[in-house]
Design an enzyme around this catalytic site. Structure first.
Site, PDB file in Angstrom:
ATOM      1  N   LYS A  43       0.845  -1.186  -0.145  1.00 22.92           N
ATOM      2  CA  LYS A  43      -0.185   0.333   0.029  1.00 22.92           C
ATOM      3  C   LYS A  43       0.814   1.207  -0.116  1.00 22.92           C
ATOM      4  O   LYS A  43       2.021   1.157   0.318  1.00 22.92           O
ATOM      5  CB  LYS A  43      -1.033   0.067   1.153  1.00 22.92           C
ATOM      6  CG  LYS A  43      -0.011  -0.055   2.643  1.00 22.92           C
ATOM      7  CD  LYS A  43      -1.315  -0.278   3.748  1.00 22.92           C
ATOM      8  CE  LYS A  43      -0.357  -0.246   5.001  1.00 22.92           C
ATOM      9  NZ  LYS A  43      -1.306  -0.355   6.247  1.00 22.92           N
ATOM     10  N   ARG A 141     -10.633   0.152  14.856  1.00 19.44           N
ATOM     11  CA  ARG A 141     -10.910   0.890  13.486  1.00 19.44           C
ATOM     12  C   ARG A 141     -11.813   0.219  12.662  1.00 19.44           C
ATOM     13  O   ARG A 141     -13.121   0.238  12.887  1.00 19.44           O
ATOM     14  CB  ARG A 141      -9.515   0.906  13.086  1.00 19.44           C
ATOM     15  CG  ARG A 141      -8.494   1.863  13.698  1.00 19.44           C
ATOM     16  CD  ARG A 141      -7.413   2.083  13.175  1.00 19.44           C
ATOM     17  NE  ARG A 141      -6.641   0.980  12.414  1.00 19.44           N
ATOM     18  CZ  ARG A 141      -5.603   0.885  11.551  1.00 19.44           C
ATOM     19  NH1 ARG A 141      -4.889   2.114  11.422  1.00 19.44           N
ATOM     20  NH2 ARG A 141      -5.196  -0.230  10.973  1.00 19.44           N
ATOM     21  N   TYR A 263      15.538  30.123   8.428  1.00 15.51           N
ATOM     22  CA  TYR A 263      14.303  30.910   8.942  1.00 15.51           C
ATOM     23  C   TYR A 263      14.102  30.834  10.365  1.00 15.51           C
ATOM     24  O   TYR A 263      14.609  30.006  11.106  1.00 15.51           O
ATOM     25  CB  TYR A 263      12.948  29.877   8.430  1.00 15.51           C
ATOM     26  CG  TYR A 263      12.815  30.386   7.255  1.00 15.51           C
ATOM     27  CD1 TYR A 263      12.566  31.442   6.449  1.00 15.51           C
ATOM     28  CD2 TYR A 263      12.968  29.259   5.968  1.00 15.51           C
ATOM     29  CE1 TYR A 263      12.368  31.829   5.151  1.00 15.51           C
ATOM     30  CE2 TYR A 263      12.617  29.346   4.514  1.00 15.51           C
ATOM     31  CZ  TYR A 263      12.123  30.994   4.222  1.00 15.51           C
ATOM     32  OH  TYR A 263      11.802  31.151   2.871  1.00 15.51           O
ATOM     33  N   MET A 316      11.364  24.452   2.743  1.00 14.06           N
ATOM     34  CA  MET A 316      10.650  23.687   1.796  1.00 14.06           C
ATOM     35  C   MET A 316      11.800  22.889   0.826  1.00 14.06           C
ATOM     36  O   MET A 316      11.618  21.670   0.170  1.00 14.06           O
ATOM     37  CB  MET A 316       9.780  24.512   0.879  1.00 14.06           C
ATOM     38  CG  MET A 316       8.950  23.729  -0.001  1.00 14.06           C
ATOM     39  SD  MET A 316       7.818  24.861  -1.118  1.00 14.06           S
ATOM     40  CE  MET A 316       6.690  25.338   0.204  1.00 14.06           C
TER      41      MET A 316
END
Length: 374
Positions: A43, A141, A263, A316
């Site tokens: 998956k 679940r 940053y 990023m």
């Protein structure tokens, strides 16, 4: 007309997937689980490594059963391995019933409503269609409750409307040795399988295989272990590494002591330093949580096998690395972000997450190289 240029440009950051190691891991797990069949969970695009090449290699090695999460994944897999048994873990989505049936996909039925929908599809086809039944034993679940499973087993007409090929459940804490829930789940699963005598059963994921033969039943379905990920929390992976992530240095610049990096000026250099910049960031799946600040250390990379710390916040598209102690580091030097000197598990720890999330987050901007020594 620009394909050759784009291909050359992608050569910056490179993700190498070792298909020979992948196959060796599957064979290792199959031997541990024998005589149970060893399937493969592929998956999430084979945990981020590419569904088609992964399935092709495992199928050629002898893997006959695969598990995916979504219908689209099942159809992609079917195109690569037409004769494989394909189970759809996330159940039977409305609108997909006939498509799944026509493609020979087996849904993992996780509710009474899904059972009835699949039974109706079988009625339209003129025969019961094969499917797995998920019985919840403690994850809470998907899956029938034990009471719902008992009612289904007690209704012979409803039971016969589906060709039940597998009864399964999912372990919640197999990666935490000693957790009390795993024993309760095993007992509940044994009770559940007794309701459907003669039907193959599956309980073990990657960690479940290592929990012992009691958990193997007729089929095991490893996922993260195939791809070299850790099997038990806090312990190194016993599997061969499958991925290696590298990127070249864009530039090396001197930065004096007392200057900030990146940053937010979150990391101030304590000494005169040489800082290397790499073209990898959180858009590529290298999470910002691996950043370093003045308050906490972050992750690290490796240059020629020696560690070099990440400094400042990962952005990023870029990250900064302190190469003051690496005189050989210069523009173009290749840096290891995941590999033999920076294990996947240590990267996950720096990000405050698990191996699964690191693998499935690996971005599409990497140049992907598949090693195949078959």
């Amino acid at each position: 007309m620009y394909d050759h240029v784009l291909d050359a440009g992608r050569a910056g950051a490179r993700l190498t997937i070792d298909l020979a190691a992948l196959e060796a891991n599957w064979r290792d797990l199959a031997a541990r689980a024998a005589p149970a069949e060893c399937a493969a969970a592929v998956k999430a695009d084979a945990y981020g490594l590419g569904l088609e090449p992964v399935v092709r290699r495992l199928h050629d090695a002898g893997c006959l059963t695969f598990f995916v999460a979504l219908p689209e994944e099942a159809l992609r897999l079917r195109a690569v391995a037409p004769d494989a048994t394909v189970y759809l873990l996330n159940g039977l989505l409305p609108g997909w019933v006939d498509t799944i049936a026509d493609a020979g996909i087996r849904p993992v039925l996780g509710s009474p409503e899904e059972w009835d929908d699949w039974a109706a599809a079988g009625a339209r086809a003129g025969r019961p269609l094969p499917a797995a039944l998920h019985i919840d034993t403690g994850m809470n679940r998907l899956g029938l409750t034990p009471a719902e499973a008992e009612r289904l087993a007690a209704d012979p007409t409803r039971r016969a409307a589906v060709d039940l090929s597998l009864v399964m459940s999912h372990l919640a804490t197999a990666d935490e040795p000693g957790h009390a829930l795993i024993g309760r789940q095993l007992a509940r699963f044994r009770a559940a399988t007794a309701l459907f005598p003669g039907v193959p059963a599956s309980l073990a994921n990657s960690a479940g295989i290592f929990a012992g033969a009691d958990f193997h039943f007729g089929l095991v379905r490893p996922g993260v272990a195939l791809y070299g990920g850790a099997v038990q929390a806090g312990r190194p992976s016993p599997m061969l590494p499958v991925v290696r992530l590298e990127a070249p240095i864009l530039r090396v610049r001197p930065v004096p002591a007392g200057e900030p990096i990146g940053y937010g000026a979150a990391r101030t250099l304590p000494r005169d330093s040489r800082i290397a910049i790499l073209s990898v960031g959180y858009a590529d799946g290298y999470h910002r949580l691996a950043s370093s600040t003045d308050a906490r250390p972050g992750g690290h990379v490796a240059i020629e096998g020696r560690p070099a710390p990440i400094v400042g916040r990962i952005s990023m598209d870029l990250m900064a690395v302190d190469v003051t102690d690496h005189e050989q580091a210069h523009r173009g030097t290749r840096v290891e972000l995941i590999g033999p000197h920076v294990p996947l598990t240590s990267v996950a720890a720096a990000m405050g997450t698990i191996d699964y999330e690191v693998l499935t987050s690996l971005g599409r901007r990497y140049r992907r190289v598949y090693l195949d020594e078959a």
